[in-house]
Structure formats: structure tokens, C-alpha cells
Design an enzyme around this catalytic site. Sequence first.
Site, PDB file in Angstrom:
ATOM      1  N   TRP A 185     -10.661   0.130  -3.950  1.00 26.15           N
ATOM      2  CA  TRP A 185     -10.121   1.477  -3.695  1.00 26.15           C
ATOM      3  C   TRP A 185      -8.778   1.663  -4.412  1.00 26.15           C
ATOM      4  CZ3 TRP A 185     -11.683   6.008  -2.342  1.00 26.15           C
ATOM      5  CH2 TRP A 185     -10.877   6.924  -1.655  1.00 26.15           C
ATOM      6  N   LYS A 203       4.029   2.208  -2.599  1.00 30.02           N
ATOM      7  CA  LYS A 203       4.309   3.427  -3.385  1.00 30.02           C
ATOM      8  C   LYS A 203       5.783   3.798  -3.160  1.00 30.02           C
ATOM      9  CE  LYS A 203      -0.211   5.194  -1.706  1.00 30.02           C
ATOM     10  NZ  LYS A 203      -1.362   4.720  -2.374  1.00 30.02           N
ATOM     11  N   HIS A 215      -7.830  -5.690   1.138  1.00 29.04           N
ATOM     12  CA  HIS A 215      -6.575  -4.949   1.165  1.00 29.04           C
ATOM     13  C   HIS A 215      -5.712  -5.414   2.348  1.00 29.04           C
ATOM     14  CE1 HIS A 215      -4.108  -1.455   0.385  1.00 29.04           C
ATOM     15  NE2 HIS A 215      -4.196  -1.070   1.648  1.00 29.04           N
ATOM     16  N   SER A 257       0.823  -1.205   0.000  1.00 29.62           N
ATOM     17  CA  SER A 257       0.000   0.000   0.000  1.00 29.62           C
ATOM     18  C   SER A 257       0.860   1.259   0.000  1.00 29.62           C
ATOM     19  CB  SER A 257      -0.962  -0.069   1.188  1.00 29.62           C
ATOM     20  OG  SER A 257      -2.065   0.729   0.927  1.00 29.62           O
TER      21      SER A 257
HETATM   22  C1  GTR Z   1      -5.400   4.395   2.302  1.00 30.26           C
HETATM   23  C2  GTR Z   1      -4.916   5.230   1.157  1.00 30.26           C
HETATM   24  C3  GTR Z   1      -4.329   4.339   0.125  1.00 30.26           C
HETATM   25  C4  GTR Z   1      -3.381   3.320   0.712  1.00 30.26           C
HETATM   26  C5  GTR Z   1      -3.787   2.813   2.074  1.00 30.26           C
HETATM   27  C6  GTR Z   1      -2.722   2.092   2.885  1.00 30.26           C
HETATM   28  O1  GTR Z   1      -6.100   5.073   3.235  1.00 30.26           O
HETATM   29  O2  GTR Z   1      -6.015   5.920   0.645  1.00 30.26           O
HETATM   30  O3  GTR Z   1      -3.723   5.108  -0.882  1.00 30.26           O
HETATM   31  O4  GTR Z   1      -2.101   3.801   0.731  1.00 30.26           O
HETATM   32  O5  GTR Z   1      -4.270   3.819   2.875  1.00 30.26           O
HETATM   33  O6  GTR Z   1      -1.568   2.485   2.922  1.00 30.26           O
HETATM   34  O7  GTR Z   1      -3.088   1.100   3.527  1.00 30.26           O
END
Ligand code: GTR
Length: 402
Positions: A328, A241, A380, A237
Site C-alpha cells: 500500500w 509524512k 506495515h 506512516s
Molecule cells: C493508512 C493510510 C496510509 C498510512 C497509514 C498509517 O490508512 O492510507 O497513508 O498513513 O494509514 O498511518 O498507518
Amino acid sequence: MRNQYKPEYLLIFLIGLFTSNLMAQEQFNYDESKVPDLVLPDPYVSSKGEIIESMADWENIRRPELMRFFSENVYGSIPMDFDEIHFDVSTDSDHLYKEVALKKNVRIKVSRKGKAQTIKLFVFQPLKGKGPYPVFLLISHRNAQDLLEDKEDQFFPLEQIVSRGYAAAIFDVEDVSPDDKVRFSHGILDTLYPEQLEMPEGMRGLAAWAWGAMRAMDYFENDISLDQNRSAVVGHSRGGKAALWCGANDERWSVVISNESGCGGAALSRRRFGETVKRINTNFPYWFNDNFKAFNDNEDALPIDQHLLAACIAPRSIYFASAIEDQWADPKGEFLSLKLGSRVYSDIYGIKVDLPESFENHQRTIHTNSVGYHIREGEHNLTLYDWERFMDFVDKEFLVAR
Ligand code: GTR
């Protein structure tokens, strides 16, 4: 009874108005039929209109230009200068994984202009087998200490990683740049690189985490029991990045793995699906540089899109993973970005990449030359299932005998 004006009615009315406004603004698209046609920047035409035909054109013209665009407009460039780096290593024989791994507690102390920052890096090296061991490094935005003390949690399944002949390393982003809107500068940005904060194109949180992973790599180069030439940087996540930006900048990583990194990571920004640039810049203004805010509701003006970040990692190995319920993060946008970015592997570097033509929203794994991908059932998260696929891919890339 006559309706009487009370100040609290006004307050309730205003709160109602505010939240309904907020909800009206917060419409995120999850309907594939509403995604407009994609028009993406071409990897093979430079901003001056030069046609990129050869490896020399790519490496001398287009790739440096793309890296500059990502630096200036998205993540901020990663400062390479510091005065000194020092590694303080102690081995720990009494830990949860002592049956399978030697634990090294490494304190990486980096100094610049009379100030210093210390990062704690934990390295677990297999007890069996023979080094130098290839390494997986996890950029962790979850508390590293907690992860190491919880055997049930498989976000970082170090027992399984080590049992497959790899060293498993982890650091917590908190030591480099806290994952917090207010405190994010209370790390290397305040101590080592305060001038970055003054620059709209300067480094912020994600680039700082990438910088941290590079310092871990500096350590790997200094430890003869680790094989820095067979090393993979992994992030989930937000960590994914950072892993991508790290891998694009630092060619010492032979494999770059991005798990469900979504918007500002693996997913195409121009695809209107799930999280948007505006939303991520609003919720996490400290992840990307200030210039990135200019692309809120204005993704088409970006001189890059995320497929070109994958392309900048070529010819080193790259891996994207998605989860079906993680809409998402836009799994299809992640797949397309890998598919389009990996053209550079084949067109420029002659690597035969065999990814399917179209995205399919069901569980599957594709490990082709230098490029790996899987999408799994579920939400996720970073799971053992993901790690097992990463290791299968990396085994093949490194030809590690199991
Ligand atoms: C979320 C964010 C995502 C992702 C995520 C994470 O809230 O919107 O871009 O990075 O967090 O890191 O689990």
C-alpha cells in the site's frame, strides 16, 4: 408465487449498486507491469526555466521554490510565530524503565494572542553515560501513554534506545491536532492558528504534527542534558509524512527518519502503485491542505514530487525504511524517491551517496553517507528491527561509541 414488489428489495438493490460502484472505483494497482513510465519534475530546472548548477542556485532559487510548492499544494506552511513558550518539567523516578532511564515529564505551553495549548512531551534520559545525550523524538499517532506502559510493544523501544546512549522522547499528536476527521482542529488549529483553517493552502493535521515536533526541539535546546545538535525526528506512516515535512522546514534536526510513510510521504505520488492521492485525500481530508485535493487523479499536475522533499532536507541526514508486505505504501516508490532525491546530496553538496541503481524487493540495509535505507520482511509497522537499523545509522552519523 408471483414476485411481489417490496420496498426492502429496492433498498437491497440500491445498496448492491452503491457497493459495486464503490468497488469499481476502488481499484488500486499492484501490478508493476501496469505502472506507466515516470516523468518527474527535475530538481535542477526551476519553474522559470533557470538551470540550477551550484549550491547557491539550489539554496537561493530552487530549494525555496520547492518548499513553497510543497507548502501551497500539499502540506500547508508551518506558522513560526507565537507569543510565548514555557516548559514545565518534573522528573519521575517511579516508572517502568527506572532501572535504565530518568523520566522527564515536560509540559510545553505555547501561547498566542491570549490563548494557549499544552503538549505533553516525555523524555527518557539514560542513567548511565554522560550527557549531553543525542535524542530520538518519535511523533506518535499511537497513544503515547499506552506505548509507555506496555513493555512488550516495540513501536517505541525506549529501553533499547536508552541502552545505546540516546535519550528517547515522544509526544502524542492528540495534544497538537487529534488524528480525526472531525476533531482535528481541536488543538493548535482552533486555539493558536484559527486563521489557517480559512486558507486553502493553510496548515492541517500533518503540518500541525510537524509544528509539535518543532516545539519538542525548542525544549531540547533548553535542556542542557540533551544534545539538540545530534537529534533525530522519527515518524511511522502518517507520522513519517509529518517527520519529513518537519525535517524539511526545521534545519535544527540533524537526522530525519521516515518509516513506511508511503503516499504523501516518502513514496512518489506519480507512480501508480498502491495508495493514491485521491484515496488519501478522501480518507484523510484533514491531513493535507485543501489545495492538495486538486491533484486527485491528477498527480502529473503537481509542481513537485516526493523525491524533491528528500532533496530539501539535504545536506542533513535522511533515512527511508520500507516493509516488503507494505505494498500500500509502495516500497519501490519510496526507494526511487530516496534514490532520486539524494542526487542533490552528491551533485550539490559533494556527499558521496552510494545507493544501488535498482530497487530489489528483498530484505536489505544500505547505510551510505548521510543517506540510510532499509527494507525488511513483514507488514506495515514500526518494529525493533527498524529502530536497530536507525540507531546503527545514526551511531555512524553521530559517531557515538557503543
Ligand atoms: C493508512 C493510510 C496510509 C498510512 C497509514 C498509517 O490508512 O492510507 O497513508 O498513513 O494509514 O498511518 O498507518
